[in-house]
Design a protein around this motif. Structure first.
Motif, mmCIF file in Angstrom:
data_model
loop_
_atom_site.group_PDB
_atom_site.id
_atom_site.type_symbol
_atom_site.label_atom_id
_atom_site.label_comp_id
_atom_site.label_asym_id
_atom_site.label_seq_id
_atom_site.Cartn_x
_atom_site.Cartn_y
_atom_site.Cartn_z
ATOM 1 N N VAL A 78 0.843 -1.192 0.000
ATOM 2 C CA VAL A 78 0.000 0.000 0.000
ATOM 3 C C VAL A 78 0.884 1.250 0.000
ATOM 4 C CG1 VAL A 78 -1.739 1.302 1.279
ATOM 5 C CG2 VAL A 78 -1.832 -1.206 1.228
ATOM 6 N N LYS A 79 0.577 2.183 -0.860
ATOM 7 C CA LYS A 79 1.344 3.423 -0.955
ATOM 8 C C LYS A 79 0.978 4.360 0.192
ATOM 9 C CE LYS A 79 2.512 7.189 -4.135
ATOM 10 N NZ LYS A 79 2.240 7.803 -5.465
ATOM 11 N N VAL A 80 1.972 4.862 0.895
ATOM 12 C CA VAL A 80 1.757 5.810 1.982
ATOM 13 C C VAL A 80 1.805 7.223 1.406
ATOM 14 C CG1 VAL A 80 2.622 6.690 4.178
ATOM 15 C CG2 VAL A 80 2.767 4.248 3.678
ATOM 16 N N GLN A 81 0.847 8.045 1.763
ATOM 17 C CA GLN A 81 0.811 9.427 1.279
ATOM 18 C C GLN A 81 0.642 10.378 2.458
ATOM 19 O OE1 GLN A 81 -2.445 8.861 -1.660
ATOM 20 N NE2 GLN A 81 -0.952 9.483 -3.227
ATOM 21 N N PHE A 82 1.501 11.384 2.516
ATOM 22 C CA PHE A 82 1.451 12.370 3.590
ATOM 23 C C PHE A 82 0.584 13.554 3.170
ATOM 24 C CE2 PHE A 82 5.970 11.156 5.173
ATOM 25 C CZ PHE A 82 5.449 10.024 5.764
ATOM 26 N N THR A 83 -0.150 14.095 4.149
ATOM 27 C CA THR A 83 -0.901 15.334 3.958
ATOM 28 C C THR A 83 -0.529 16.299 5.083
ATOM 29 O OG1 THR A 83 -2.795 14.629 5.294
ATOM 30 C CG2 THR A 83 -2.809 14.027 2.945
ATOM 31 N N LEU A 84 -1.117 17.492 5.033
ATOM 32 C CA LEU A 84 -0.835 18.469 6.095
ATOM 33 C C LEU A 84 -1.301 17.968 7.451
ATOM 34 C CD1 LEU A 84 -1.646 21.879 4.341
ATOM 35 C CD2 LEU A 84 0.594 21.039 5.091
ATOM 36 N N ASP A 85 -2.295 17.073 7.466
ATOM 37 C CA ASP A 85 -2.739 16.498 8.751
ATOM 38 C C ASP A 85 -1.603 15.716 9.416
ATOM 39 O OD1 ASP A 85 -5.248 17.559 8.476
ATOM 40 O OD2 ASP A 85 -6.106 15.752 7.561
ATOM 41 N N ASP A 86 -0.752 15.103 8.592
ATOM 42 C CA ASP A 86 0.372 14.349 9.153
ATOM 43 C C ASP A 86 1.381 15.262 9.835
ATOM 44 O OD1 ASP A 86 -0.198 11.556 8.407
ATOM 45 O OD2 ASP A 86 -0.099 12.334 6.361
ATOM 46 N N VAL A 87 1.512 16.487 9.338
ATOM 47 C CA VAL A 87 2.417 17.446 9.977
ATOM 48 C C VAL A 87 1.936 17.731 11.393
ATOM 49 C CG1 VAL A 87 3.379 19.772 9.861
ATOM 50 C CG2 VAL A 87 3.030 18.464 7.753
ATOM 51 N N ASP A 88 0.615 17.956 11.542
ATOM 52 C CA ASP A 88 0.061 18.180 12.885
ATOM 53 C C ASP A 88 0.187 16.933 13.748
ATOM 54 O OD1 ASP A 88 -0.680 20.766 12.206
ATOM 55 O OD2 ASP A 88 -2.652 20.142 11.462
ATOM 56 N N THR A 89 -0.015 15.758 13.132
ATOM 57 C CA THR A 89 0.084 14.502 13.886
ATOM 58 C C THR A 89 1.493 14.302 14.429
ATOM 59 O OG1 THR A 89 -1.639 13.472 12.538
ATOM 60 C CG2 THR A 89 -0.165 11.999 13.737
ATOM 61 N N VAL A 90 2.478 14.541 13.585
ATOM 62 C CA VAL A 90 3.870 14.390 14.009
ATOM 63 C C VAL A 90 4.225 15.419 15.073
ATOM 64 C CG1 VAL A 90 6.262 14.617 13.249
ATOM 65 C CG2 VAL A 90 4.637 13.330 11.854
ATOM 66 N N ASN A 92 2.344 16.876 17.249
ATOM 67 C CA ASN A 92 1.701 16.588 18.534
ATOM 68 C C ASN A 92 2.119 15.245 19.118
ATOM 69 O OD1 ASN A 92 0.094 18.979 18.568
ATOM 70 N ND2 ASN A 92 -1.328 18.048 17.101
ATOM 71 N N GLY A 93 2.617 14.333 18.271
ATOM 72 C CA GLY A 93 2.905 12.984 18.744
ATOM 73 C C GLY A 93 4.359 12.675 19.022
ATOM 74 N N VAL A 94 5.258 13.514 18.533
ATOM 75 C CA VAL A 94 6.695 13.242 18.713
ATOM 76 C C VAL A 94 7.275 14.267 19.680
ATOM 77 C CG1 VAL A 94 8.924 13.034 17.568
ATOM 78 C CG2 VAL A 94 6.840 12.293 16.374
ATOM 79 N N PRO A 95 7.759 13.837 20.837
ATOM 80 C CA PRO A 95 8.333 14.790 21.801
ATOM 81 C C PRO A 95 9.697 15.302 21.349
ATOM 82 C CG PRO A 95 8.582 12.539 22.600
ATOM 83 C CD PRO A 95 7.767 12.460 21.337
ATOM 84 N N GLY A 96 10.007 16.516 21.782
ATOM 85 C CA GLY A 96 11.334 17.075 21.540
ATOM 86 C C GLY A 96 11.480 17.864 20.254
ATOM 87 N N LEU A 97 10.414 17.995 19.445
ATOM 88 C CA LEU A 97 10.528 18.740 18.195
ATOM 89 C C LEU A 97 10.606 20.233 18.463
ATOM 90 C CD1 LEU A 97 8.059 16.912 15.769
ATOM 91 C CD2 LEU A 97 10.457 16.428 16.275
#
Length: 412
Positions: A78-90, A92-97
């Motif tokens: 399955v092809k993975v596709q990023f959108t602007l929602d993924d920017v918000d997800t990352v 909020n979900g990855v500490p230290g950014l």
């Protein structure tokens, strides 16, 4: 007492000037080799750091791929596709950014009144200047207001500026990207560039404006910088995106992570291994000089056997004889050490820069190897020198201290 011992050692050295000078030269050559090899190893490490620092070390990029493992009810492939929602997800979900930006790019015709080229145009947020380490040599990077207003402004690479404007002032000049007019507001600092790499031909425009050139519905990647442990950040990044896109976090084909700190850590291990190896080679070279010192001191003990017998007959203790010959060995070692460090400093000044990365890349003299004699190199070399002098002087000194006084007085 110390003054008398050193005075005796000096008199013995002066009495055998030629032999002493040859030994000092050998020790000087050995210590100079140690210092220069350590300086080379440190220079290599600095060169590697310089190569990575042009992009920033705490930098991470993630790019979509295609799944290679089945996850739940979803098949592999399955092809993975990023959108602007993924920017918000990352975010909020990855500490230290610290900063994050979406990225979309496309190779398009870049034109002005005189020239036409095909270069890569990249749409990013203003934070990309900090994330990707994009200082400007002329003008400035675009700001948040220009991003919100979808301003048609562009920041171009140093080579782009040279080819488009042939040395003329580029700021405020119009340029057409895929037939759409933009205004140049900044020129990036020159970066190291291998072969036909386009590092200095990149053109950056606001992400919102990029939609005039290419659809920004799906992203080509996401860039971020961070604080903390790079392994933890990458692990959280993979887990966050795996949950959002329903693939296993262990599936490294689903997303590709560019982790510069991981690569730099690998190079640092190699640099440390190289420095240890060079220090060992230098120590072995100095050890050869130490063997020469040992031989000279053994000859001195043999020549002064009767003198040692007289000293013992007059009441000299073993420790006195031992210290006497050790002092002579250390004076020779010290003189050789001072001369060797001075020689290493002279060679480092004369050599200066050794071509390294600039042999394959342009604008890369900062990533060449510079022979700089650091205090650490001098301290390490001095430690090796002291051990060499102690070992080389101890064996002859012990032999002298253990001589039987009666047999020594009979020696001819």
């Amino acid at each position: 007492m110390l003054k008398d011992i050193l005075s005796q050692a000096w008199e013995a050295m002066v009495h055998n000037r030629r032999r002493t000078m040859i030994t000092i030269v050998g020790m000087a050559w050995g210590i100079a080799t140690v210092v220069l090899l350590l300086a080379y190893g440190a220079g290599f490490s600095r060169a590697i750091e310089a190569i990575f620092s042009q992009w920033g070390t705490h930098l991470m990029g993630v790019f979509p791929g295609r799944t290679s493992e089945q996850a739940g009810g979803d098949k592999a492939g399955v092809k993975v596709q990023f959108t602007l929602d993924d920017v918000d997800t990352v975010w909020n979900g990855v500490p230290g950014l610290i900063h994050i930006t979406p990225m979309v790019n496309k190779d398009v015709p870049v034109q002005n009144e005189l020239h036409t080229y095909t270069w890569t145009v990249t749409g990013v947020l203003p934070d990309a200047q900090d994330i990707l380490h994009l200082p400007t040599s002329e003008g400035r990077f675009f700001n948040g207001q220009e991003e919100q207003q979808r301003a048609h402004v562009a920041v171009i690479g140093s080579e782009s500026s040279t080819k488009l404007f042939s040395g003329q002032w580029p700021i405020g000049q119009p340029v057409r990207l895929n037939g759409i007019q933009f205004t140049v507001i900044g020129v990036l600092d020159t970066k190291m560039q291998e072969g036909d790499s386009d590092n200095n031909r990149q053109i950056y425009v606001p992400f919102s404006t990029m939609s005039d050139i290419k659809s920004t519905k799906y992203l080509d990647g996401i860039w971020m910088n961070y604080s903390g442990n790079f392994e933890d950040v990458e692990r959280h990044l993979r887990e966050t995106l795996a949950m959002a896109h329903h693939f296993k976090s262990s599936d490294h084909n689903a997303i590709f992570v560019a982790n510069l700190m991981e690569q730099l850590s690998q190079f640092r291990i190699l640099s440390i291994a190289l420095q240890v190896l060079l220090a060992l080679v230098g120590a072995l070279t100095l050890g050869i000089a130490g063997i020469g010192l040992m031989n000279i001191m053994l000859v001195a003990v043999q020549q002064r056997t009767r003198e040692i017998g007289v000293e013992k007959a007059l009441g000299a203790q073993k420790s006195h004889i031992l210290i006497q010959f050790l002092a002579e060995a250390f004076v020779i070692t010290g003189a050789g050490g001072i001369a060797g460090i001075a020689l290493a400093e002279l060679v480092s000044v004369m050599v200066g820069r050794i071509t390294f990365y600039s042999a394959i890349a342009s604008n890369a003299t900062d990533a060449d190897i510079y022979l700089k004699i650091s205090p650490t190199a001098v301290i390490v070399a001095t430690g090796i020198l002291v051990v060499t002098g102690l070992v080389s002087g101890m064996i002859p000194a012990i032999r002298a201290a253990n001589l039987d006084p009666i047999e020594a007085l009979r020696y001819e």
